[in-house]
Write a protein that holds these residues in place. Structure first.
Motif, PDB file in Angstrom:
ATOM      1  N   LYS A 203       0.877  -1.387   0.194  1.00 14.85           N
ATOM      2  CA  LYS A 203       0.034  -0.183  -0.173  1.00 14.85           C
ATOM      3  C   LYS A 203       0.795   1.243   0.046  1.00 14.85           C
ATOM      4  O   LYS A 203       0.321   2.419  -0.289  1.00 14.85           O
ATOM      5  N   TRP A 204       1.882   0.911   0.363  1.00 14.46           N
ATOM      6  CA  TRP A 204       3.003   2.390   0.432  1.00 14.46           C
ATOM      7  C   TRP A 204       4.082   2.576  -0.716  1.00 14.46           C
ATOM      8  O   TRP A 204       4.736   3.630  -0.920  1.00 14.46           O
ATOM      9  N   VAL A 205       4.018   1.477  -1.608  1.00 15.48           N
ATOM     10  CA  VAL A 205       4.924   1.662  -2.704  1.00 15.48           C
ATOM     11  C   VAL A 205       4.478   2.665  -3.848  1.00 15.48           C
ATOM     12  O   VAL A 205       5.437   3.630  -4.012  1.00 15.48           O
ATOM     13  N   VAL A 206       3.249   3.028  -4.081  1.00 23.01           N
ATOM     14  CA  VAL A 206       2.995   3.936  -5.145  1.00 23.01           C
ATOM     15  C   VAL A 206       3.119   5.394  -4.428  1.00 23.01           C
ATOM     16  O   VAL A 206       3.511   6.493  -4.994  1.00 23.01           O
ATOM     17  N   PRO A 207       2.417   5.542  -2.991  1.00 28.42           N
ATOM     18  CA  PRO A 207       2.672   6.781  -2.300  1.00 28.42           C
ATOM     19  C   PRO A 207       4.095   7.358  -2.240  1.00 28.42           C
ATOM     20  O   PRO A 207       4.536   8.459  -2.404  1.00 28.42           O
ATOM     21  N   MET A 211       5.817  10.709  -3.759  1.00 25.49           N
ATOM     22  CA  MET A 211       6.456  11.503  -2.871  1.00 25.49           C
ATOM     23  C   MET A 211       7.848  11.848  -3.197  1.00 25.49           C
ATOM     24  O   MET A 211       8.433  13.060  -3.251  1.00 25.49           O
ATOM     25  N   GLY A 212       8.470  10.804  -4.133  1.00 23.88           N
ATOM     26  CA  GLY A 212       9.773  11.248  -4.617  1.00 23.88           C
ATOM     27  C   GLY A 212       9.679  12.160  -5.890  1.00 23.88           C
ATOM     28  O   GLY A 212      10.303  13.156  -6.122  1.00 23.88           O
ATOM     29  N   LEU A 280       3.411   5.364 -13.225  1.00 27.73           N
ATOM     30  CA  LEU A 280       3.259   3.963 -13.748  1.00 27.73           C
ATOM     31  C   LEU A 280       4.933   3.751 -14.311  1.00 27.73           C
ATOM     32  O   LEU A 280       5.222   2.515 -14.255  1.00 27.73           O
ATOM     33  N   GLU A 281       5.548   4.413 -15.034  1.00 29.67           N
ATOM     34  CA  GLU A 281       6.928   4.458 -15.661  1.00 29.67           C
ATOM     35  C   GLU A 281       7.923   3.851 -14.724  1.00 29.67           C
ATOM     36  O   GLU A 281       8.607   2.892 -14.766  1.00 29.67           O
ATOM     37  N   ARG A 282       7.767   4.527 -13.338  1.00 26.43           N
ATOM     38  CA  ARG A 282       8.686   3.943 -12.269  1.00 26.43           C
ATOM     39  C   ARG A 282       8.124   2.609 -11.584  1.00 26.43           C
ATOM     40  O   ARG A 282       9.228   1.887 -11.263  1.00 26.43           O
ATOM     41  N   PRO A 286      10.950  -2.490 -10.223  1.00 27.99           N
ATOM     42  CA  PRO A 286      10.722  -2.597  -8.847  1.00 27.99           C
ATOM     43  C   PRO A 286      11.925  -2.007  -8.220  1.00 27.99           C
ATOM     44  O   PRO A 286      12.999  -2.197  -8.452  1.00 27.99           O
ATOM     45  N   ASN A 287      11.712  -0.922  -7.287  1.00 23.93           N
ATOM     46  CA  ASN A 287      12.651  -0.318  -6.472  1.00 23.93           C
ATOM     47  C   ASN A 287      13.000  -1.143  -5.328  1.00 23.93           C
ATOM     48  O   ASN A 287      12.226  -1.236  -4.259  1.00 23.93           O
TER      49      ASN A 287
END
Length: 399
Positions: A203-207, A211-212, A280-282, A286-287
């Motif tokens: 749930k925190w991946v996209v937020p 933020m970045g 979406l591009e990022r 996977p980071n």
């Protein structure tokens, strides 16, 4: 292993010819499918050949699904010593032309039981169930094509766990039948490409990505101003919906998603619509191995990763599949059997495709095999008085 590969694929084991398969090069340890071709250069050395990735859209347009084989991502499989037949399984042509199967099952008609008992019959285990004519027709359709490998899947882990339990309890697991969730199937392909992946904090991946993009990497959401916070959550929802619906982040598509799912942007439309494609591009790489639950399916589709393809891929509760789940299923089996009740499609609010069964039937009917539709209308759940009223809303319901 070479003899098994030759028997399953028809290729001469160990024979390397220009453009031919070398089945002596053993595949990866987890027996996931890969298909590599080799040519010989003028010095007699092997030259690995890879074709450009074919997107899902081209496969749909060319009616190649579900038999199209996705190209391999870069990997270090050359020195691996496992799974000879898996290396060529994905490239093997289908051996029958039996149609795909749609089962339209009304409430309480025993659809899951029909599927499991049908798998038993196909695998030579006598069912203790006395089938109705409709159930027998489903079993006969299941057995019409090649069934050495069968997978039964669902979109929900709870349903999949129940399917696994029933498959194992009746001995089907020893006979080439497996229960595996759609997310698990996609995650296997994504892990093979990207290494270990983690969706524990999905749930925190996209937020965190947003933020970045806002210039506040590692910041806390609680510290954001209200307009920034609204933008983060709007982007998070739209990114998820773009993945689930396989929609490109164009302004027109984002407008449609925003309207349908009632996403609040509080006047920040332009800003949100600018951030969605960047996020979406990022997500494509996977980071730190962190992914969302959507990414388990979306990443294999976007990167055109190979999916382990079985002879018969069965899908339960097909009425609640979203578009990306449908696309993954097309890749997962030479023949597809999907079962559900479109009158019970209740997850549209969460991104599911309320026209899932109609859409799948239309697609599969046009891909060469055709699609046979069978009914299950006799309910064992509802009393006759209820069933007497039901046809006013659901025709053909009977007890």
């Amino acid at each position: 292993e070479r003899q098994l590969a030759a028997k399953l694929t028809g290729y001469d084991p160990g024979c390397v010819t220009p453009g031919g398969l070398d089945v002596d090069k053993i595949g990866p340890a987890n027996n996931e499918p890969v298909a590599e071709t080799f040519e010989l250069d003028e010095d007699g050395n092997e030259v690995e050949q890879r074709s450009d990735p074919t997107p899902v859209e081209s496969a749909v347009a060319s009616s190649a699904f579900p038999h199209a084989v996705a190209p391999l991502p870069p990997s270090n499989v050359a020195g691996s010593k496992f799974g000879a037949y898996a290396r060529t399984q994905a490239a093997a042509a289908p051996v029958d032309d039996a149609p795909h199967i749609e089962v339209q099952a009304l409430a309480g008609t025993g659809k899951t039981t029909t599927l499991i008992e049908g798998c038993k019959e196909v695998k030579g285990i006598k069912s203790e169930l006395t089938p109705s004519d409709q159930q027998r027709a489903v079993w006969e359709a299941m057995g019409a094509g090649k069934n050495d490998s069968i997978r039964v899947s669902s979109f929900a882990s709870k349903i999949t766990d129940e399917l696994k339990g029933r498959i194992e309890a009746c001995g089907l697991a020893r006979l080439g039948v497996e229960g595996r969730g759609i997310h698990s199937l996609g995650l296997g392909a994504a892990t093979k490409r990207f290494g270990k992946l983690d969706a524990q904090k999905a749930k925190w991946v996209v937020p965190d990505i947003v933020m970045g993009l806002l210039g506040k990497p590692g910041g806390k959401l609680n510290d954001l101003k209200k307009d920034d916070l609204d933008a983060v959550w709007a982007v998070d929802q739209l990114v998820s919906l773009c993945k689930q619906t396989m929609s490109e982040p164009t302004p027109e598509n984002l407008d449609a998603l925003t309207s349908r799912y009632d996403i609040e942007m509080n006047g920040g439309r332009a800003r949100v619509y600018d951030l969605v494609p960047q996020a979406l591009e990022r997500c494509l790489v996977p980071n730190g191995g962190r992914i969302t639950f959507d990414d388990m399916i979306w990443l294999p589709l976007k990167h055109d990763l190979p999916i382990y393809k079985v002879d018969l891929q069965i899908v339960d509760e097909a009425q609640d599949l979203n578009r990306m789940q449908q696309e993954l299923i097309y890749r997962a089996g030479h023949r597809i059997a999907f079962i559900g009740d479109k009158h019970q499609a209740i997850f549209g609010f969460a991104g599911a495709d309320s026209e899932s069964m109609d859409r799948m039937r239309g697609f599969l009917a046009g891909n060469g095999r055709g699609c046979r539709t069978l009914p299950l209308t006799f309910t064992r759940r509802c009393g006759k008085a209820i069933v007497k009223e039901a046809p006013r809303y659901v025709p053909d319901f009977e007890a």
